[in-house]
Design an enzyme around this catalytic site. Sequence first.
Site, mmCIF file in Angstrom:
data_model
loop_
_atom_site.group_PDB
_atom_site.id
_atom_site.type_symbol
_atom_site.label_atom_id
_atom_site.label_comp_id
_atom_site.label_asym_id
_atom_site.label_seq_id
_atom_site.Cartn_x
_atom_site.Cartn_y
_atom_site.Cartn_z
ATOM 1 N N ARG A 103 9.298 5.846 8.909
ATOM 2 C CA ARG A 103 7.817 5.715 9.568
ATOM 3 C C ARG A 103 7.444 4.344 10.108
ATOM 4 O O ARG A 103 7.420 3.403 9.489
ATOM 5 C CB ARG A 103 6.845 6.322 8.383
ATOM 6 C CG ARG A 103 5.523 6.171 8.950
ATOM 7 C CD ARG A 103 4.448 6.786 7.905
ATOM 8 N NE ARG A 103 3.246 6.609 8.437
ATOM 9 C CZ ARG A 103 2.020 5.794 7.948
ATOM 10 N NH1 ARG A 103 2.404 5.397 6.749
ATOM 11 N NH2 ARG A 103 1.140 5.999 8.568
ATOM 12 N N HIS A 148 -2.255 2.226 13.910
ATOM 13 C CA HIS A 148 -2.257 1.770 12.888
ATOM 14 C C HIS A 148 -2.979 0.437 12.678
ATOM 15 O O HIS A 148 -2.466 -0.567 12.674
ATOM 16 C CB HIS A 148 -0.969 1.484 12.242
ATOM 17 C CG HIS A 148 -0.603 1.223 10.742
ATOM 18 N ND1 HIS A 148 0.237 2.072 9.982
ATOM 19 C CD2 HIS A 148 -1.174 0.406 9.876
ATOM 20 C CE1 HIS A 148 0.172 1.538 8.564
ATOM 21 N NE2 HIS A 148 -0.666 0.619 8.388
ATOM 22 N N ASN A 192 -3.681 6.058 11.120
ATOM 23 C CA ASN A 192 -3.121 5.473 10.004
ATOM 24 C C ASN A 192 -4.657 5.024 9.205
ATOM 25 O O ASN A 192 -5.144 4.282 9.487
ATOM 26 C CB ASN A 192 -2.356 4.599 9.757
ATOM 27 C CG ASN A 192 -2.069 3.946 8.446
ATOM 28 O OD1 ASN A 192 -1.429 4.617 7.686
ATOM 29 N ND2 ASN A 192 -2.512 2.700 7.954
ATOM 30 N N GLU A 193 -4.901 5.960 8.111
ATOM 31 C CA GLU A 193 -5.930 5.308 7.137
ATOM 32 C C GLU A 193 -7.166 5.101 7.757
ATOM 33 O O GLU A 193 -7.963 4.049 7.661
ATOM 34 C CB GLU A 193 -5.524 4.279 6.257
ATOM 35 C CG GLU A 193 -4.265 4.575 5.606
ATOM 36 C CD GLU A 193 -4.154 3.396 4.192
ATOM 37 O OE1 GLU A 193 -4.804 2.311 4.543
ATOM 38 O OE2 GLU A 193 -3.344 3.811 3.620
ATOM 39 N N ASN A 333 -1.378 8.865 1.823
ATOM 40 C CA ASN A 333 -0.895 7.497 1.275
ATOM 41 C C ASN A 333 -1.542 7.337 -0.001
ATOM 42 O O ASN A 333 -2.947 7.146 -0.183
ATOM 43 C CB ASN A 333 -1.777 6.410 2.372
ATOM 44 C CG ASN A 333 -0.841 6.119 3.545
ATOM 45 O OD1 ASN A 333 -0.004 7.016 3.937
ATOM 46 N ND2 ASN A 333 -1.038 5.252 4.500
ATOM 47 N N TYR A 335 -1.513 5.446 -3.856
ATOM 48 C CA TYR A 335 -0.834 4.221 -4.510
ATOM 49 C C TYR A 335 -1.690 4.250 -5.757
ATOM 50 O O TYR A 335 -0.891 3.656 -7.054
ATOM 51 C CB TYR A 335 -1.463 2.826 -3.944
ATOM 52 C CG TYR A 335 -0.850 2.478 -2.672
ATOM 53 C CD1 TYR A 335 -1.105 3.117 -1.396
ATOM 54 C CD2 TYR A 335 0.351 1.462 -2.496
ATOM 55 C CE1 TYR A 335 -0.646 2.733 -0.066
ATOM 56 C CE2 TYR A 335 0.972 1.318 -1.523
ATOM 57 C CZ TYR A 335 0.329 1.825 -0.290
ATOM 58 O OH TYR A 335 1.161 1.553 1.048
ATOM 59 N N GLU A 406 2.944 6.935 2.553
ATOM 60 C CA GLU A 406 2.972 5.658 1.903
ATOM 61 C C GLU A 406 2.821 5.711 0.326
ATOM 62 O O GLU A 406 1.879 6.573 -0.111
ATOM 63 C CB GLU A 406 1.896 4.885 2.326
ATOM 64 C CG GLU A 406 2.214 4.163 3.499
ATOM 65 C CD GLU A 406 1.033 3.222 4.011
ATOM 66 O OE1 GLU A 406 0.362 2.503 3.311
ATOM 67 O OE2 GLU A 406 0.672 3.239 5.161
ATOM 68 N N GLU A 460 0.405 -8.644 5.008
ATOM 69 C CA GLU A 460 -0.338 -7.578 4.588
ATOM 70 C C GLU A 460 -1.814 -7.990 4.709
ATOM 71 O O GLU A 460 -2.755 -8.352 4.014
ATOM 72 C CB GLU A 460 -0.354 -7.736 3.037
ATOM 73 C CG GLU A 460 -1.142 -6.687 2.107
ATOM 74 C CD GLU A 460 -1.027 -5.215 2.579
ATOM 75 O OE1 GLU A 460 0.005 -4.810 2.806
ATOM 76 O OE2 GLU A 460 -2.034 -4.538 2.398
ATOM 77 N N TRP A 461 -2.405 -7.841 6.292
ATOM 78 C CA TRP A 461 -3.641 -7.626 6.493
ATOM 79 C C TRP A 461 -4.416 -9.077 5.756
ATOM 80 O O TRP A 461 -3.819 -10.111 6.054
ATOM 81 C CB TRP A 461 -4.429 -6.427 6.407
ATOM 82 C CG TRP A 461 -3.533 -5.292 6.804
ATOM 83 C CD1 TRP A 461 -2.912 -4.363 6.061
ATOM 84 C CD2 TRP A 461 -3.071 -5.119 8.246
ATOM 85 N NE1 TRP A 461 -2.191 -3.389 6.777
ATOM 86 C CE2 TRP A 461 -2.302 -3.695 8.246
ATOM 87 C CE3 TRP A 461 -3.436 -5.471 9.397
ATOM 88 C CZ2 TRP A 461 -1.886 -3.328 9.388
ATOM 89 C CZ3 TRP A 461 -2.877 -5.199 10.617
ATOM 90 C CH2 TRP A 461 -2.194 -3.795 10.677
HETATM 91 C C1 NOJ Z 1 -2.029 0.999 3.526
HETATM 92 C C2 NOJ Z 1 -1.801 0.567 4.783
HETATM 93 O O1 NOJ Z 1 -1.214 1.622 5.692
HETATM 94 C C3 NOJ Z 1 -0.610 -0.604 5.109
HETATM 95 O O2 NOJ Z 1 -0.799 -1.099 6.454
HETATM 96 C C4 NOJ Z 1 -0.984 -1.337 4.067
HETATM 97 O O3 NOJ Z 1 0.223 -2.551 4.253
HETATM 98 C C5 NOJ Z 1 -0.305 -0.696 2.635
HETATM 99 N N1 NOJ Z 1 -0.939 0.350 2.575
HETATM 100 C C6 NOJ Z 1 -0.610 -1.422 1.622
HETATM 101 O O4 NOJ Z 1 -1.858 -2.312 1.362
#
Ligand code: NOJ
Length: 510
Positions: A103, A148, A192-193, A333, A335, A406, A460-461
């Site tokens: 993906r 995304h 995405n999200e 997604n 977690y 995810e 990571e953003w």
């Molecule tokens: C959500 C997001 O889709 C992804 O870009 C991010 O890195 C992961 N989860 C972890 O936060």
Amino acid sequence: MGAAMGMVMVMLAALLASFAPSARGLDRGEFPPGFLFGAATSAYQIEGAYLEDGKGLSNWDVFTHARSRDIKDGLNGDVAVDHYHRYMEDVEIMHNLGVNSYRFSISWARILPRGRHGDVNSDGIAFYDRLIAALLQKGIEPFVTLQHFDLPHELEVRHGWLGAEIREEFDYYADVCFQAFGDRVKFWTTFNEPNLFTKFAYMLGMYPPSHCSAPFGTCNSGNSHREPYVAAHNIIMSHAAAVDNYKKNYQAKQGGSIGIVIAMKFYEPLTNATEDILAAQRAMSFEIHWFLDPIFFGEYPKEMHEVLSSNLPKFTAAEKRLLQNKVDFIGVNHYTAIYAKDCISSSCDLNTYEGNALVLAIGERDGVKIGKPTAFVGYYDVPEGMEKIVKYVNLRYENTPVYVTENGYSQYSNNSMGDLINDVGRVNYLHGYLSRISSAVRRGANVRGYFVWSLMDNFEWAFGFTVRFGMYHVDFQTQKRTPKLSAKWYQNFLMGSGPVNTMENMRTDI
Ligand code: NOJ
């Protein structure tokens, strides 16, 4: 053996069979044929090459430069993990890992640097052509996300997600991608999200374009009470336009399917008081139903109407008509699970992700954590949440096929290399969550695939490079990729000849 003993053995065998596979080892053979097992990434987080081969600037390129103070380590994705140049090595890594699907997302600004009024960047198309060819050559199914979090900066400046014009922009971009890649890409997701990024971008002001207002934060502009819902409305309609186009003009000849990916925590009431039970339902509504109810039922959920009243846009008759196309699958997604505490009957800090639902998310009850904490604030290891969430989605949305797009575990980057590589916590996490999917599937849940976030460490953003989600360690200086224990574990699960436990009998030759 006496009759009584025989009876005991039969009962024991039945009991063992009813256990979650974690108790008896996790076996790929227990998943239905054709189940997709993969790993996930996204363009801005891995590609780098931010100004190469005709790519335009994206909103994240500009944001990370202009507001580096908003990124934990002040860094950016200019180079990221250099996947643009190293994609062949990365495909080889996936091949060794044994995944049958990958993906990834397409960078909109690489394809249409200036949106629909500019040219298609043929070098951008060529890059994804090369990537797709390399994947297919290794028998790896491309599973492609169109958006995304990143969009061309020029569109961000013109209207971002707040102007209705963005619907045509997205529709056009999606069309270019269907046309260019749809003969080979059989799995598309539009967004995405969007439920998460609209809140970070327009409610909490943490992602571009950094809009917010009190009590959600202090930004130069924005309205946290209204803008996230306007942006979401435009996203829902952009999604609907792209799905309509795909179904009318591409699906029959290309034979693919199309869905959307939503971030989904599983909210448990903090106490059994009615207020907290309602708070958990409200949190689920604001997290999941916000996008999926319109897509399935043509209307926002009643909890959102109640809390937001006139701040929530209304669907016109024409919009409802466009929404009548169904998605072919739902991307989940997932977690973490988390407790939900009511903020109507008691006062809370509302400057949080769940603040708009008048909910406070809490990781512990009576001093006991909901699960083992991870490096990512608010994310815990709660494997049973996985089974609950996929069943919840199946039940509410017409048993539509689910792909877990995810699921993953984070480590602090500043751990020693040894600790990062020896990621026992991730192995336990993945084993636990996959076991719950296996058990859900055996009980009839309609789940068709699973993707680990992430194939490799990446950007990571807002956390920059301070946390690592990868099964492969990346040295951010040299770009060297090294398999962690979790990569070996996943490889054993995917390619081994029988059940895997968390650690025993692992091959270590990857
Ligand atoms: C959500 C997001 O889709 C992804 O870009 C991010 O890195 C992961 N989860 C972890 O936060």
